[in-house]
Design an enzyme around this catalytic site. Structure first.
Site, mmCIF file in Angstrom:
data_model
loop_
_atom_site.group_PDB
_atom_site.id
_atom_site.type_symbol
_atom_site.label_atom_id
_atom_site.label_comp_id
_atom_site.label_asym_id
_atom_site.label_seq_id
_atom_site.Cartn_x
_atom_site.Cartn_y
_atom_site.Cartn_z
ATOM 1 N N ASP A 1 23.335 28.844 21.784
ATOM 2 C CA ASP A 1 22.940 28.231 23.054
ATOM 3 C C ASP A 1 23.931 28.686 24.129
ATOM 4 O OD1 ASP A 1 21.800 26.765 25.039
ATOM 5 O OD2 ASP A 1 22.052 24.810 24.076
ATOM 6 N N THR B 1 29.104 32.000 24.692
ATOM 7 C CA THR B 1 30.194 32.216 25.614
ATOM 8 C C THR B 1 29.674 32.350 27.037
ATOM 9 O OG1 THR B 1 31.573 33.292 23.928
ATOM 10 C CG2 THR B 1 32.078 33.798 26.210
ATOM 11 N N ASN C 1 25.136 41.596 15.988
ATOM 12 C CA ASN C 1 24.797 41.467 17.400
ATOM 13 C C ASN C 1 25.783 42.257 18.246
ATOM 14 O OD1 ASN C 1 26.426 39.692 19.515
ATOM 15 N ND2 ASN C 1 26.874 38.863 17.463
ATOM 16 N N MET D 1 25.498 41.601 21.818
ATOM 17 C CA MET D 1 24.897 40.980 22.992
ATOM 18 C C MET D 1 25.684 41.264 24.268
ATOM 19 S SD MET D 1 22.313 39.604 21.450
ATOM 20 C CE MET D 1 21.545 38.453 22.559
ATOM 21 N N PHE E 1 28.065 39.080 25.866
ATOM 22 C CA PHE E 1 28.243 37.903 26.728
ATOM 23 C C PHE E 1 27.126 37.803 27.778
ATOM 24 C CE2 PHE E 1 33.195 37.558 26.298
ATOM 25 C CZ PHE E 1 33.057 37.152 24.980
ATOM 26 N N ASN F 1 32.720 27.426 25.290
ATOM 27 C CA ASN F 1 33.345 28.682 24.891
ATOM 28 C C ASN F 1 33.367 29.610 26.107
ATOM 29 O OD1 ASN F 1 33.372 31.520 23.847
ATOM 30 N ND2 ASN F 1 33.480 30.490 21.862
ATOM 31 N N SER G 1 35.444 38.632 20.696
ATOM 32 C CA SER G 1 34.150 39.287 20.551
ATOM 33 C C SER G 1 34.355 40.795 20.547
ATOM 34 C CB SER G 1 33.217 38.903 21.705
ATOM 35 O OG SER G 1 32.072 39.729 21.701
ATOM 36 N N ASN H 1 32.107 42.897 21.394
ATOM 37 C CA ASN H 1 31.039 43.485 22.199
ATOM 38 C C ASN H 1 31.337 43.586 23.687
ATOM 39 O OD1 ASN H 1 29.377 43.694 19.856
ATOM 40 N ND2 ASN H 1 28.975 41.501 20.024
ATOM 41 N N THR H 2 32.531 43.171 24.102
ATOM 42 C CA THR H 2 32.999 43.379 25.466
ATOM 43 C C THR H 2 34.164 44.350 25.411
ATOM 44 O OG1 THR H 2 32.295 41.197 26.242
ATOM 45 C CG2 THR H 2 34.034 42.281 27.492
ATOM 46 N N LYS I 1 39.726 31.398 19.734
ATOM 47 C CA LYS I 1 38.900 31.992 18.677
ATOM 48 C C LYS I 1 39.384 33.407 18.414
ATOM 49 C CE LYS I 1 34.142 32.234 17.082
ATOM 50 N NZ LYS I 1 32.753 31.842 17.393
ATOM 51 N N GLY J 1 30.116 32.830 7.512
ATOM 52 C CA GLY J 1 29.497 32.948 6.198
ATOM 53 C C GLY J 1 29.228 31.664 5.469
ATOM 54 N N TYR K 1 26.221 29.338 12.064
ATOM 55 C CA TYR K 1 25.327 29.998 13.013
ATOM 56 C C TYR K 1 24.242 30.727 12.225
ATOM 57 C CZ TYR K 1 23.749 33.219 16.747
ATOM 58 O OH TYR K 1 22.996 33.937 17.642
#
Length: 364
Positions: free
Chosen positions: A72, A93, A118, A120, A122, A147, A183, A185-186, A225, A304, A325
């Site tokens: 979400d 996030t 993923n 994504m 952010f 987050n 993350s 992915n950034t 995190k 996991g 998740y």
């Protein structure tokens, strides 16, 4: 069984991200219907029990199992997710400014591995949009963690400002905050975990949290995190820096770049891997953090968890709370009742009267 026999087959025929948006948007819209929230609690809710309720950082968690960040992202479906048995949830996030994230496709299922990948990036509507939604919540059944991250266009040397902006915008609406520096992915985000950048960022975060506490008259916890893809020396440095910063705890861990042991063709995709393949490494990270801090810095375990035994292993390794998740995607909302019932049985088996007695039991 409703999700496994009806919902999952439909969703798994769809593009993963389209299915994701359908669930979140559908859950959000359904809460406007009379009686929908009560119906969700009847079907999927978890009754609070004395042995599993947790009090931590001055916050009451009705169960120790929460929803991890990423599902979400814009706090659209807080009421819905609060009705299916979670003890808390992360939203985000979120970044100061809304951003579209990385190019499509960017979310991939690996069914044989019970995993997701993923990248994504952010994607979210920004801090102001999230603040508006959280402000409208008239009732909170579970604690909400916000987050926070930095915008992709923000260079690392200016990252402090993005985290400070998110805190200022959202401080009244989060029960606690999570600093996401892990993350994959950034670009360059994970470098904020290391060297002087980490101590500088956490100092700025703590100062802003302090300023907002003065404004609103109440202090709130902030956690960090971290990523699982670190060496022993890197982890020790990170944990030492985080401990000295005075933050309230650590979430271990974010997604991994490892592809070890995967069988599905989507393993070739870039991005962060979540799900069962992350289970052992995230539990190992929890154990190492608990040992280094002598159990004095609370840990939320993530990565996991599909069964009560998975959650219990993380708790015995040192986690005070846990998050899921990917299990929700594969198992559906029934998973929370199974986790709750299983944890009760495991506590009884080991002679514990409260889950806090099992925290760190592996090390005793």
């Amino acid at each position: 069984m409703l999700y496994r026999n009806v919902g999952k087959p439909i969703f798994f025929k769809m593009d993963p991200e389209k299915a994701h948006h359908l669930v979140v948007d559908g859950l959000a819209k359904s809460m406007a219907l009379p009686g929908a929230e009560a119906a969700m609690r009847t079907m999927y809710g978890v009754r609070e029990t004395s042995e599993l309720a947790v009090d931590l950082w001055g916050i009451h968690f009705p169960t120790p199992v929460g929803l991890a960040a990423g599902l979400d992202k814009n706090a659209k479906a807080v009421r819905g997710f609060s009705s299916i048995g979670f003890g808390f949830m992360e939203v985000g996030t979120v970044t100061p400014k809304g951003q579209s994230g990385n190019e499509l496709p960017r979310l991939f299922r690996l069914p044989e591995d019970e995993a997701l990948i993923n990248r994504m990036g952010f994607n979210n509507e920004g801090a102001a949009a999230m603040a508006g939604r959280l402000k409208q919540l008239q009732e909170r059944r579970i604690p909400i963690a916000v987050n926070i991250g930095k915008n992709k266009a923000t260079p690392n040397e200016e990252a402090n400002r993005d985290y400070e902006t998110c805190i200022r915008e959202l401080y009244p609406y989060g029960d606690f905050f999570v600093v996401n520096i892990s993350s994959p992915n950034t670009p360059d985000l994970r470098s904020l975990q290391h060297g002087s950048e980490l101590s500088s960022l956490l100092e700025a975060v703590k100062q802003e949290m302090g300023r907002q506490a003065e404004v609103y008259g109440t202090s709130k916890p902030v956690l960090v995190k971290i990523a699982p893809d670190v060496s022993q020396d890197e982890l020790e440095f990170m944990v030492d820096t985080i401990s000295r910063s005075g933050v309230s705890g650590i979430i271990a861990s974010n997604t991994t770049l490892s592809r070890e042991g995967l069988s599905h063709p989507n393993a070739k995709e870039t991005g962060g891997l979540s799900g069962k393949p992350l289970k052992e490494r995230s539990t190992e990270i929890i154990s190492l953090i608990y040992q280094q801090t002598e159990g004095k810095l609370p840990i939320i375990g993530s990565g996991g968890i599909f069964t009560a035994e998975d959650a219990y292993d993380k708790i015995k390794a040192g986690a005070s709370l846990v998050e899921i998740y990917t299990a929700l995607i594969y198992e559906g909302p029934e998973v929370n009742r199974r986790l709750h019932a299983g944890l009760q049985q495991l506590l009884k088996r080991d002679g514990y009267t409260h889950i806090s007695e099992a925290v760190g039991a592996k090390h005793r």
